[in-house]
Design an enzyme around this catalytic site. Structure first.
Site, PDB file in Angstrom:
ATOM      1  CB  ALA A 221      -0.895   0.109   1.248  1.00  9.53           C
ATOM      2  CE1 TYR A 222       5.954   5.126   2.777  1.00  9.41           C
ATOM      3  CE2 TYR A 222       7.221   3.775   1.219  1.00  9.41           C
ATOM      4  CZ  TYR A 222       7.223   5.000   1.974  1.00  9.41           C
ATOM      5  OH  TYR A 222       7.957   5.690   2.144  1.00  9.41           O
TER       6      TYR A 222
ATOM      7  CE  LYS B 175      31.339   7.522  22.391  1.00  2.74           C
ATOM      8  NZ  LYS B 175      31.496   6.994  21.096  1.00  2.74           N
TER       9      LYS B 175
ATOM     10  CE  LYS C 276      34.147   4.934  23.779  1.00  3.83           C
ATOM     11  NZ  LYS C 276      35.459   4.455  23.336  1.00  3.83           N
TER      12      LYS C 276
HETATM   13  S1  IVH Z   1      26.918  13.491  21.581  1.00  2.00           S
HETATM   14  C1  IVH Z   1      28.366  16.801  23.098  1.00  2.00           C
HETATM   15  N1  IVH Z   1      25.525  11.380  21.877  1.00  2.00           N
HETATM   16  O1  IVH Z   1      30.149   9.711  19.872  1.00  2.00           O
HETATM   17  C2  IVH Z   1      28.469  16.373  21.904  1.00  2.00           C
HETATM   18  N2  IVH Z   1      27.638  11.440  20.663  1.00  2.00           N
HETATM   19  O2  IVH Z   1      32.889  10.172  20.971  1.00  2.00           O
HETATM   20  C3  IVH Z   1      28.851  15.199  21.184  1.00  2.00           C
HETATM   21  N3  IVH Z   1      27.908   9.402  19.726  1.00  2.00           N
HETATM   22  O3  IVH Z   1      31.049  12.225  17.683  1.00  2.00           O
HETATM   23  C4  IVH Z   1      27.884  14.284  20.701  1.00  2.00           C
HETATM   24  N4  IVH Z   1      26.295   8.136  20.547  1.00  2.00           N
HETATM   25  O4  IVH Z   1      29.562  10.326  16.832  1.00  2.00           O
HETATM   26  C5  IVH Z   1      26.519  11.985  21.599  1.00  2.00           C
HETATM   27  N5  IVH Z   1      24.076   9.573  22.278  1.00  2.00           N
HETATM   28  C6  IVH Z   1      25.259  10.056  21.832  1.00  2.00           C
HETATM   29  C7  IVH Z   1      26.077   9.479  20.994  1.00  2.00           C
HETATM   30  C8  IVH Z   1      27.239   9.981  20.364  1.00  2.00           C
HETATM   31  C9  IVH Z   1      27.256   7.874  19.799  1.00  2.00           C
HETATM   32  C10 IVH Z   1      29.451   9.537  19.039  1.00  2.00           C
HETATM   33  C11 IVH Z   1      29.073  10.721  17.998  1.00  2.00           C
HETATM   34  C12 IVH Z   1      30.365  11.510  18.491  1.00  2.00           C
HETATM   35  C13 IVH Z   1      31.154  10.546  19.167  1.00  2.00           C
HETATM   36  C14 IVH Z   1      32.013  11.242  20.310  1.00  2.00           C
END
Ligand code: IVH
Length: 670
Positions: A37-38, A117, A316
């Protein structure tokens, strides 16, 4: 007939509808309509745009198809810089971070937003009046690469923001990534095409986003989660990070459902531990938890050092570790001749991949860790790094194991194997490298100059001249012969590779039926078995050969070195009159030998098999035919004599008709 005004209204309505369904599908994971449908909506819109080109806009969902390839990416400056993050590797680091934040803010407790992250690539999406106008990678934080055309093809990125009050300008920041499922599907497709597999989802996402041809990016299973903003004009921004995420969601952006607000240090630590425990069950890779001070005014107050904010940190995870068993310890010889012990392991899933080998680095490391065959070991894989054995679980060591003794030289057996392979490759009927005979190959291998066929093409005249009993003139001649051998035929190359059971005749058949090396490399066992004279065992050897990454690498190196061969239009299998028929010959014939009969039937497209099975179309029995004729009768397979054989050879087309299409294997038509 639709008037232009009507069409414009319908186009607008369709775009809104499609954006709505994109949002349901990608952002909320809750589609309301079927894919079919899409597609109908998209087709209707596309038809209207074709009829009324004036109605086409940049943010139309029909634009997701991907434009023409680029020569290079242009630089694109972010309206506000994209920051990176500081790291915390253990509880002490994180506790320090929290203390610094509280001291600067003079607070007893600070609330954070905890986000996963994601392990992908940061992206900056710029929307003007709600429409996506550009997308850029992070680059150095100030200037990134313009990947707009590629990003447009990603379904999970809204081309238009959904809120009625979209800001005049907003930079949305997020992470482009690939799920495990998407990654595995992509790699399967890559291997099936004879292309290289990606090592992990992050590399696959990066490689896909940085494609110069957006039509390729379009086929890659990329996804996005948004987690921040840059410049904003014409909107009142929220006052906390948590509200900011909700706002992004409202605007139609995909936001991770794993984000939460934690009240202070101990709640943050608790969340971190919970996330670490759940990590392996998420459908994508994460490598930690990002903690951000929730209040945006406090974020501003805290500011940044260098390129990292003082208000956020990436805490980490420890690299993932798993237990498994050592099945064997092999010694590999690197290109430089160094010996590296490698543990062959019972396959185990670590950090997003199945690990079956782990490096033990060198003799000293191996002795220090005392890894033995039969041991249970802890394996670790961090990021892109090659998996390694962390330690032995001594409590689980079975009785009677012996310390592994590292050879000081390349094992003789391995050397001999390597020498044989190279002699075959250089031989007259293979690559025909004049002057590169047994003695010389052995010399080259023992000197560590050549380990595999690809390395022959890296030899320089100086390397050759330095060999014992080799004069300047002979070195030059040999070098010239090596150069000449680069112009070759696909048959010679296929034969020269030394694929088990692939002799000259089979190599010739492969060339006839597949035409190109890529086609042979991609062929499934079933496709290979369609070729006359290739049975399941040979087919399996060919498939196995081309699924070994070392062999794919070798072919790539041969190509890169300039080895060239002509490729053909493959012979359409069905065009031959006896294509699809499997014939078994048994007994002796008086007017021709079995070999002749086999060759002539094969030339007409028949497959000549050695034994009778349900797949056999016809058994031709000569004098003193034995059990095969009996078996044919038992299975109800037609039986013919020598006279019939001669008839078939004289008029194969007529014979094919009498043998009947029903007897032919599937997929082949006459
Ligand atoms: S915030 C303060 N939030 O991690 C602004 N980054 O090590 C920095 N990343 O370049 C980004 N998940 O590619 C942010 N929830 C998240 C993230 C995140 C992955 C990555 C992003 C950034 C890198 C920094």
């Amino acid at each position: 007939m639709t008037s232009e005004a009507e069409a414009a209204r319908r186009v607008e309505a369709l775009r809104r509808l499609i954006a709505h369904h994109d949002h349901r599908y990608y952002a909320l994971d809750a589609p309301e309509i079927s894919d079919a449908a899409y597609d109908d909506l998209l087709r209707e819109l596309s038809a209207l745009e074709t009829a009324y080109p004036a109605l086409v806009t940049e943010d139309s969902p029909t634009r997701r198809v991907g434009g023409a390839p680029l020569a290079a990416f242009s630089p694109l400056r972010h309206a506000r810089p994209m920051l990176s993050l500081g790291n915390a590797f253990d509880e002490a680091d994180f506790t320090d971070f929290d203390r610094r934040v509280r001291e600067r803010l003079q607070q007893d407790d600070v609330a954070y937003v905890a986000e996963t992250k994601l392990d992908g690539l940061a992206i900056n999406l710029t929307y003007r009046d709600g429409a996506l106008v550009s997308a850029a990678t992070r680059g150095d934080g100030e200037v990134g690469e313009d990947v707009t055309e590629n990003v447009r093809t990603i379904g999970a990125v809204p081309l238009r923001l959904s809120s009625r009050q979209a800001p005049a300008l907003i930079e949305v920041r997020g992470e482009i990534f690939m799920t495990h499922a998407g990654f595995h599907a992509l790699n399967e497709a890559q291997l099936a095409r004879g292309d290289k597999a990606f090592v992990n989802p992050r590399n696959a996402a990066a490689g896909s986003l940085r494609q110069l041809d957006p039509r390729i990016t379009r086929q890659r299973p990329l996804s996005i989660y948004c987690y921040g903003i840059g410049a904003v004009e014409g909107a009142v921004t929220p006052s906390t990070q948590f509200e900011l995420l909700a706002w992004l969601r409202e605007l139609g952006c995909r936001v991770s459902p794993e984000s939460t607000r934690v009240a202070g240090l101990s709640a943050a630590l608790e969340w971190y531990r919970a996330m670490e425990a759940r990590r392996a069950s998420l459908p994508y890779d994460i490598d930690g938890v990002v903690f951000k001070v929730d209040r945006l005014d406090w974020q501003e107050l805290l500011g940044q050092v260098a390129k990292a904010p003082r208000w956020a940190i990436a805490y980490k995870f420890k690299p993932e570790e798993r237990e498994t068993q050592v099945l064997a310890i092999d010694v590999q010889v690197g290109r430089t001749g160094a010996l590296t012990p490698v543990a062959r392991l019972q396959g185990v899933h670590v950090g997003g991949v199945t690990v079956t080998n782990a490096t033990l680095h060198n003799a000293d490391e191996l002795a220090r860790k005392d890894v033995r065959v039969g041991d249970t070991v802890i394996v670790r894989r961090a990021g892109d790094v090659i998996p390694e054995v962390v330690r032995v679980v001594l409590e689980k060591r079975p009785p009677g194991t012996e310390p592994f003794v590292m050879p000081t030289e390349v094992p003789d057996q391995l050397l001999a194997q390597r020498i044989q392979r190279l002699i075959h490759f250089a031989s007259r009927r293979a690559m025909d490298i004049e002057g590169l005979g047994d003695k010389l190959v052995e010399q080259l291998v023992r000197a560590g100059l050549v380990n595999d066929p690809g390395e022959i093409y890296r030899l320089r005249v100086e390397d050759l001249a330095a060999l014992e009993r080799m004069g300047e003139k002979s070195a030059e001649n040999l070098y010239a012969a090596i150069e000449r051998s680069k112009e070759t035929t696909l048959q010679r190359l296929l034969y020269g590779l030394g694929i088990r059971d692939v002799g000259e005749a089979t190599a010739r058949q492969l060339v006839t039926y597949f035409g190109s090396l890529d086609a042979v490399m991609q062929a499934s066992a079933a496709a290979l078995e369609e070729v006359p004279d290739i049975g399941p065992i040979v087919a399996a050897h060919i498939v196995q050969f081309f699924s070994d990454p070392a062999h794919l690498d070798l072919i790539e190196r041969l190509r890169a070195a300039g080895v060239r061969w002509t490729e053909f239009e493959p012979q359409p299998k069905a065009a031959l009159p006896l294509a699809g028929f499997t014939i078994v010959l048994t007994g002796a014939f008086s007017s021709l030998t079995r070999e002749e009969a086999t060759a002539r039937l094969q030339a007409l497209g028949a497959k000549v098999a050695g034994s009778v099975s349900k797949k056999t179309s016809l058994v031709i029995a000569g004098a003193d035919a034995g059990s095969k004729a009996d078996k044919a009768q038992a299975l109800g397979i037609p039986l013919a004599d020598e006279a019939r054989l001669l008839q078939i050879l004289a008029d194969p087309t007529a014979a094919a008709v009498t043998l009947g299409a029903g007897d032919q294997s599937s997929g082949v038509t006459t």
